[in-house]
Design an enzyme around this catalytic site. Sequence first.
Site, PDB file in Angstrom:
ATOM      1  N   LYS A   1       0.839  -1.207   0.000  1.00 48.04           N
ATOM      2  CA  LYS A   1       0.000   0.000   0.000  1.00 48.04           C
ATOM      3  C   LYS A   1       0.868   1.248   0.000  1.00 48.04           C
ATOM      4  O   LYS A   1       1.933   1.271   0.642  1.00 48.04           O
ATOM      5  CB  LYS A   1      -0.925  -0.036   1.230  1.00 48.04           C
ATOM      6  CG  LYS A   1      -2.004   1.030   1.253  1.00 48.04           C
ATOM      7  CD  LYS A   1      -2.951   0.822   2.441  1.00 48.04           C
ATOM      8  CE  LYS A   1      -4.043   1.882   2.523  1.00 48.04           C
ATOM      9  NZ  LYS A   1      -4.976   1.637   3.648  1.00 48.04           N
TER      10      LYS A   1
ATOM     11  N   SER B   1      -9.914   1.611   2.649  1.00 47.86           N
ATOM     12  CA  SER B   1      -9.046   2.406   1.808  1.00 47.86           C
ATOM     13  C   SER B   1      -7.984   1.593   1.068  1.00 47.86           C
ATOM     14  O   SER B   1      -7.404   2.085   0.115  1.00 47.86           O
ATOM     15  CB  SER B   1      -8.353   3.470   2.652  1.00 47.86           C
ATOM     16  OG  SER B   1      -7.518   2.866   3.624  1.00 47.86           O
TER      17      SER B   1
ATOM     18  N   SER C   1     -10.080  -0.844   6.840  1.00 45.65           N
ATOM     19  CA  SER C   1      -9.500  -0.685   5.502  1.00 45.65           C
ATOM     20  C   SER C   1      -8.766  -1.882   4.926  1.00 45.65           C
ATOM     21  O   SER C   1      -8.413  -1.864   3.752  1.00 45.65           O
ATOM     22  CB  SER C   1      -8.549   0.506   5.494  1.00 45.65           C
ATOM     23  OG  SER C   1      -9.304   1.672   5.363  1.00 45.65           O
TER      24      SER C   1
HETATM   25  N1  GLN Z   1     -13.477   3.494   6.005  1.00 44.29           N
HETATM   26  C1  GLN Z   1     -12.934   3.957   7.222  1.00 44.29           C
HETATM   27  C2  GLN Z   1     -12.697   5.432   7.159  1.00 44.29           C
HETATM   28  O1  GLN Z   1     -13.024   6.019   6.190  1.00 44.29           O
HETATM   29  C3  GLN Z   1     -11.703   3.197   7.578  1.00 44.29           C
HETATM   30  C4  GLN Z   1     -10.481   3.702   6.952  1.00 44.29           C
HETATM   31  C5  GLN Z   1      -9.273   2.907   7.340  1.00 44.29           C
HETATM   32  O2  GLN Z   1      -9.354   1.862   7.971  1.00 44.29           O
HETATM   33  N2  GLN Z   1      -8.116   3.446   6.988  1.00 44.29           N
HETATM   34  O3  GLN Z   1     -12.193   5.998   8.066  1.00 44.29           O
END
Ligand code: GLN
Length: 470
Positions: A77, A152, A176
């Site tokens: 990532k 994400s 995410s």
């Molecule tokens: N979807 C969640 C957010 O928007 C989690 C994001 C993440 O785990 N980085 O914060």
Amino acid sequence: MELNNLTIKRADELLRERQVSAVDLTEYYLKNISEKNRGLNAYLEVFEDAKLSAVEADSRRALGEDGPLLGIPLAIKDNILIEGHIASAGSKILQNYKAVYDATVITKLKGAGAVFLGRTNMDEFAHGSSTENSAYGVTRNPVDTDRVPGGSSGGSAAVVSGDMAVASLGSDTGGSVRQPASLCGIVGLKPTYGAVSRHGLIAMGSSLDQIGPLTKSVDDAEIIFNIIRGMDPMDSTTREYPLGRDIPGKMKLAIPKGFVGKGVAPEVLENFNATVKRLQLKGYQIDEVELSNIKYALPCYYVIMPAEVSTNLARFDGVRYGLHVDGANLMEDYSKSRAHGFGAEPRRRIMLGAYVLSAGYYDAYYKKAQEVIGLIKRDFSKVFSDGYSAIITPTAAGPAFKIGEKFSDPISMYLEDVFTVSANVTGVPAISVPMGFAERDGKKLPLGFQIMAPHFREDILFKIGRDAEF
Ligand code: GLN
């Protein structure tokens, strides 16, 4: 030889038996990437030195070295630092930022001989559930290219699901790793907070962030986890990983009462119930159990997380890192650099976070949220001390949604995290494994089954995960 859809385990067998070399494997993935990535936008960059690392892995093997990741091509990532490579966190503000050191997980993977194919697309600074918030364009779900891969870590999920890497690393602050794994039909693990070093991970919410693997099988998730876990002097929240505990022979699993139902797609419920049945047939006792505060995990997360985001993103001032836009004076330099560098979602979270931390509101929001998290932790401890080995839910309330479907409605996007955030606020480990499909527009869209276990009990997740694996 057929190399498609290799797991780490299978690729390792082929390497050991000298049926393929690391260079063969790397060439196979590079070819797949060159054919598929233009359409999917899952990799932001393919590393020129990937082949070179493969050559090195082959020579290490020729010298007698062995190991489950020696010569295995992985994707990383874009918020995990690899020395000498750009790490942009999906943001314009770090467009040209080159990492000057390796994240601890990268040092460990390099030691194990993994080959890094490239860096994967993500929501800017990991803010999102669809990868639509990337400054570099959306990633498409390989299962249905009209749909998002989740987020994400959408790029990291898409490259595994689309067979452009054997496995990948993502980061999970509120879901995410697990939610994109669910939407792309693969396995995603969020380790216990403190099990894996965050040194060299571009921080989102420091009390919630963990790096975790996205893989084609539970076995593969375990292989990567065993390499990346452990105490790190560079991250004071890490602990020596406790080993050698027994897994109960007959396990009891808890479903939070009244939590899995509302707003959940019918196919998610059907497949969840079918998975529960399968586990019961394998000897698991499964009960609905009172976890009365779990429903508050999402609102608490959306107070605590932005507070930490606003603090962590304060360092991007246009002076020390990345993008710089000149203003008439220093203050203007800051505001212009930040206004140009950050997209809409990080700006929204910075403002929310600054608000909940401001004088007069701190007690009403931030402190209150911390107190409620205390109650959620107490609920979890009670369930585990009552003899339940794990808590189970679906990973997401529905299958992959259409690109654009939730983009202009932040609340509906935030609801994607309803099942995943409680593991982050309590710090427990959680895994998502595939649990069947929902059919939409004639396509079979994957769904995920989530398992949460007590702190440092990833072994329990792997055991149940293997029994549940679709
Ligand atoms: N979807 C969640 C957010 O928007 C989690 C994001 C993440 O785990 N980085 O914060």
